[in-house]
Motif scaffolding. Structure first.
Motif, PDB file in Angstrom:
ATOM      1  N   LEU A   1      18.569  79.371 -13.094  1.00  0.00           N
ATOM      2  CA  LEU A   1      17.766  78.181 -13.376  1.00  0.00           C
ATOM      3  C   LEU A   1      17.986  77.700 -14.800  1.00  0.00           C
ATOM      4  O   LEU A   1      18.167  76.498 -15.047  1.00  0.00           O
ATOM      5  N   MET A   2      17.969  78.628 -15.749  1.00  0.00           N
ATOM      6  CA  MET A   2      18.140  78.263 -17.158  1.00  0.00           C
ATOM      7  C   MET A   2      19.530  77.691 -17.411  1.00  0.00           C
ATOM      8  O   MET A   2      19.693  76.713 -18.146  1.00  0.00           O
ATOM      9  N   GLU A   3      20.544  78.306 -16.785  1.00  0.00           N
ATOM     10  CA  GLU A   3      21.912  77.829 -16.984  1.00  0.00           C
ATOM     11  C   GLU A   3      22.101  76.441 -16.392  1.00  0.00           C
ATOM     12  O   GLU A   3      22.731  75.557 -16.999  1.00  0.00           O
ATOM     13  N   ILE A   4      21.556  76.225 -15.195  1.00  0.00           N
ATOM     14  CA  ILE A   4      21.668  74.907 -14.551  1.00  0.00           C
ATOM     15  C   ILE A   4      20.950  73.855 -15.391  1.00  0.00           C
ATOM     16  O   ILE A   4      21.463  72.739 -15.591  1.00  0.00           O
ATOM     17  N   ALA A   5      19.773  74.194 -15.903  1.00  0.00           N
ATOM     18  CA  ALA A   5      19.027  73.240 -16.727  1.00  0.00           C
ATOM     19  C   ALA A   5      19.786  72.902 -18.000  1.00  0.00           C
ATOM     20  O   ALA A   5      19.756  71.759 -18.479  1.00  0.00           O
ATOM     21  N   ALA A   6      20.497  73.879 -18.549  1.00  0.00           N
ATOM     22  CA  ALA A   6      21.243  73.653 -19.788  1.00  0.00           C
ATOM     23  C   ALA A   6      22.449  72.747 -19.563  1.00  0.00           C
ATOM     24  O   ALA A   6      22.772  71.903 -20.407  1.00  0.00           O
ATOM     25  N   HIS A   7      23.144  72.901 -18.406  1.00  0.00           N
ATOM     26  CA  HIS A   7      24.375  72.144 -18.170  1.00  0.00           C
ATOM     27  C   HIS A   7      24.182  70.901 -17.313  1.00  0.00           C
ATOM     28  O   HIS A   7      25.035  70.007 -17.310  1.00  0.00           O
ATOM     29  N   ALA A   8      23.062  70.831 -16.584  1.00  0.00           N
ATOM     30  CA  ALA A   8      22.733  69.666 -15.752  1.00  0.00           C
ATOM     31  C   ALA A   8      23.919  69.175 -14.931  1.00  0.00           C
ATOM     32  O   ALA A   8      24.380  68.036 -15.097  1.00  0.00           O
ATOM     33  N   PRO A   9      24.458  69.983 -14.010  1.00  0.00           N
ATOM     34  CA  PRO A   9      25.593  69.556 -13.186  1.00  0.00           C
ATOM     35  C   PRO A   9      25.200  68.387 -12.288  1.00  0.00           C
ATOM     36  O   PRO A   9      24.048  68.273 -11.873  1.00  0.00           O
ATOM     37  N   ASN A  10      26.173  67.531 -12.004  1.00  0.00           N
ATOM     38  CA  ASN A  10      25.866  66.375 -11.150  1.00  0.00           C
ATOM     39  C   ASN A  10      26.634  66.373  -9.839  1.00  0.00           C
ATOM     40  O   ASN A  10      26.610  65.388  -9.099  1.00  0.00           O
ATOM     41  N   ASN A  11      27.332  67.478  -9.527  1.00  0.00           N
ATOM     42  CA  ASN A  11      28.007  67.576  -8.232  1.00  0.00           C
ATOM     43  C   ASN A  11      28.117  69.052  -7.842  1.00  0.00           C
ATOM     44  O   ASN A  11      27.919  69.959  -8.662  1.00  0.00           O
ATOM     45  N   ALA A  12      28.444  69.275  -6.576  1.00  0.00           N
ATOM     46  CA  ALA A  12      28.483  70.637  -6.042  1.00  0.00           C
ATOM     47  C   ALA A  12      29.537  71.492  -6.728  1.00  0.00           C
ATOM     48  O   ALA A  12      29.339  72.693  -6.939  1.00  0.00           O
ATOM     49  N   ALA A  13      30.656  70.889  -7.091  1.00  0.00           N
ATOM     50  CA  ALA A  13      31.727  71.650  -7.738  1.00  0.00           C
ATOM     51  C   ALA A  13      31.245  72.200  -9.086  1.00  0.00           C
ATOM     52  O   ALA A  13      31.476  73.373  -9.414  1.00  0.00           O
ATOM     53  N   ASP A  14      30.579  71.337  -9.878  1.00  0.00           N
ATOM     54  CA  ASP A  14      30.051  71.801 -11.162  1.00  0.00           C
ATOM     55  C   ASP A  14      28.953  72.847 -10.966  1.00  0.00           C
ATOM     56  O   ASP A  14      28.869  73.824 -11.711  1.00  0.00           O
ATOM     57  N   LEU A  15      28.116  72.632  -9.949  1.00  0.00           N
ATOM     58  CA  LEU A  15      27.027  73.569  -9.681  1.00  0.00           C
ATOM     59  C   LEU A  15      27.573  74.946  -9.299  1.00  0.00           C
ATOM     60  O   LEU A  15      27.018  75.972  -9.714  1.00  0.00           O
ATOM     61  N   SER A  16      28.648  74.980  -8.566  1.00  0.00           N
ATOM     62  CA  SER A  16      29.211  76.262  -8.106  1.00  0.00           C
ATOM     63  C   SER A  16      29.755  77.103  -9.255  1.00  0.00           C
ATOM     64  O   SER A  16      30.005  78.300  -9.082  1.00  0.00           O
ATOM     65  N   ARG A  17      29.944  76.492 -10.418  1.00  0.00           N
ATOM     66  CA  ARG A  17      30.437  77.240 -11.566  1.00  0.00           C
ATOM     67  C   ARG A  17      29.314  78.048 -12.242  1.00  0.00           C
ATOM     68  O   ARG A  17      29.581  78.819 -13.168  1.00  0.00           O
ATOM     69  N   THR A  18      28.094  77.862 -11.790  1.00  0.00           N
ATOM     70  CA  THR A  18      26.980  78.643 -12.323  1.00  0.00           C
ATOM     71  C   THR A  18      27.206  80.118 -12.018  1.00  0.00           C
ATOM     72  O   THR A  18      27.582  80.477 -10.906  1.00  0.00           O
ATOM     73  N   ARG A  19      26.996  80.942 -12.993  1.00  0.00           N
ATOM     74  CA  ARG A  19      27.245  82.376 -12.834  1.00  0.00           C
ATOM     75  C   ARG A  19      26.450  82.954 -11.668  1.00  0.00           C
ATOM     76  O   ARG A  19      25.239  82.764 -11.558  1.00  0.00           O
ATOM     77  N   GLY A  20      27.142  83.637 -10.762  1.00  0.00           N
ATOM     78  CA  GLY A  20      26.490  84.304  -9.643  1.00  0.00           C
ATOM     79  C   GLY A  20      26.198  83.400  -8.466  1.00  0.00           C
ATOM     80  O   GLY A  20      25.627  83.857  -7.467  1.00  0.00           O
ATOM     81  N   MET A  21      26.568  82.137  -8.524  1.00  0.00           N
ATOM     82  CA  MET A  21      26.279  81.216  -7.427  1.00  0.00           C
ATOM     83  C   MET A  21      27.497  81.050  -6.540  1.00  0.00           C
ATOM     84  O   MET A  21      28.607  80.824  -7.023  1.00  0.00           O
ATOM     85  N   SER A  22      27.302  81.140  -5.231  1.00  0.00           N
ATOM     86  CA  SER A  22      28.410  80.975  -4.293  1.00  0.00           C
ATOM     87  C   SER A  22      28.672  79.498  -4.038  1.00  0.00           C
ATOM     88  O   SER A  22      27.784  78.649  -4.201  1.00  0.00           O
TER      89      SER A  22
END
Length: 390
Positions: A242-263
């Motif tokens: 949650l903290m990492e996503i809030a810090a980077h604010a991805p706007n697409n699934a590809a960017d979101l998938s780069r979150t550590r530990g996320m499939s």
């Protein structure tokens, strides 16, 4: 030893106890795999009878138990009641009342901070509690005699603990102190959880408006998802993610998938879409609507010794009156009092103000001082002559 596993027996037991002065109550529950506590056992003892109630028994109707919990003529005695009360509120949409919490009563009577049930059972009921069953799996059936014996000991000895604490409270005139605390425990607002406030449990350090807006939306989404699916928050999405996503604010699934530990499957699935929508809502919020992070009070220069004096006064007063320090004021409360005479803290309200708060303000402003008694064995407050020259 009695285990109630059918609705008729439960109704009969509750009817027999609808007119007693008090009952003692405890619960056993599991929460490792769920958001809401899974109630596994309820122990209830009246003056002459103690039973364990199996809520997991087939076709068990707990309505008679809930009615007994709501019976205003019967006092419900718990130890460390908050989690038990939360369970009954969730299942029955009602808080047990009237209520007596022996842990709070013990703090009022000078048994120390957050005193455990085993300690009170030993000191007041002369009982020994077998702790080996504390971490047993209460959801497994059948329950063993050893499990039931342990569970029932939590309410049988509690009868003696309650009676002795009640006598102490009557003797020292502190029933009203306890009633103030019970008013908080029986207030539904105490147990309300608002998804929009869930971000606060993460205790973020960043004060960036964009970060906080996104984090609030993400945490609210996770809270609702966890409640609806009855899963622990961390099973839905870990705090770190949650903290990492809030810090980077991805706007697409590809960017979101780069979150550590996320499939990638999560990022591209229903939950990933919901996460991205939460991010978008957070980004779209104006800075003026950003939530505020609670900041630690910065004491004015030279005020640290004042806090130290207040700590000494707190210990002195609590020792003198036989009440737990934690119940009167926290370290942060003392800092707030040092900085502001009108600080909104419990220590400046009600019985706490009479016990400690008034003298704390007098000490802060030099109207009283701390000194030793003539025999040098104890501290006391010494009135100061305000007319005397400095």
């Amino acid at each position: 030893m009695t285990l109630i596993s059918d609705s008729i027996a439960l109704a009969d037991f509750c009817a027999r106890h609808a007119q007693v002065e008090f009952i003692t109550v405890d619960t056993e529950f599991m929460r490792e795999k769920t958001f809401w506590p899974q109630l596994c056992l309820v122990q209830v003892a009246g003056p002459e009878e103690a039973v364990a109630i199996d809520p997991l028994a087939p076709d068990m109707d707990l309505a008679p138990l809930f009615a007994l919990m709501a019976n205003p003529k019967v006092l419900k005695v718990f130890h460390a009641a908050r989690q038990d009360v939360e369970i009954f509120l969730h299942l029955a949409n009602a808080i047990p009342h009237p209520l007596f919490d022996t842990q709070v009563a013990a703090m009022v009577c000078g048994f120390g901070d957050s005193v455990g049930y085993e300690t009170l059972a030993t000191q007041l009921a002369r009982a020994r509690i077998d702790k080996t069953m504390r971490f047993t799996d209460w959801s497994a059936r059948p329950l063993t005699d050893r499990q039931l014996d342990y569970a029932l000991s939590d309410v049988t000895h509690l009868r003696v603990v309650y009676e002795k604490l009640k006598r102490k409270l009557d003797k020292n005139g502190r029933i009203s102190w306890l009633e103030e605390e019970m008013a908080v425990l029986t207030d539904p607002a105490t147990y309300q959880t608002h998804p929009e406030s869930a971000w606060r449990r993460l205790k973020p350090r960043s004060t960036s408006p964009r970060f906080l807006n996104v984090l609030r939306e993400l945490a609210a989404w996770r809270e609702r998802e966890a409640q609806e699916r009855d899963l622990p928050r961390q099973r839905v999405l870990r705090d770190e993610a949650l903290m990492e996503i809030a810090a980077h604010a991805p706007n697409n699934a590809a960017d979101l998938s780069r979150t550590r530990g996320m499939s990638r499957a999560f990022a591209e699935g229903r939950q990933g879409t919901a996460v991205l929508e939460a991010v978008m809502r957070g980004v779209a919020r104006p800075d003026s609507e950003c939530p505020t992070v609670e900041q630690r009070v910065d004491l004015p220069k030279g005020m640290a010794p004042v806090v130290d004096l207040l700590k000494v006064l707190l210990k002195m007063k609590c020792d003198e009156h036989g009440v737990a320090q934690r119940l009167v004021a926290s370290a942060s409360d003392l800092e707030l009092i040092a900085a502001d005479d009108k600080a909104e803290v419990p220590a400046l309200q009600g019985w706490r103000r009479q016990l400690f708060g008034e003298d704390a303000l007098k000490l802060k402003h030099g109207r009283v001082a701390l000194g030793l008694s003539e025999d040098g064995r104890r501290l006391r407050l010494v009135p100061m002559n305000e007319a005397a020259p400095a």
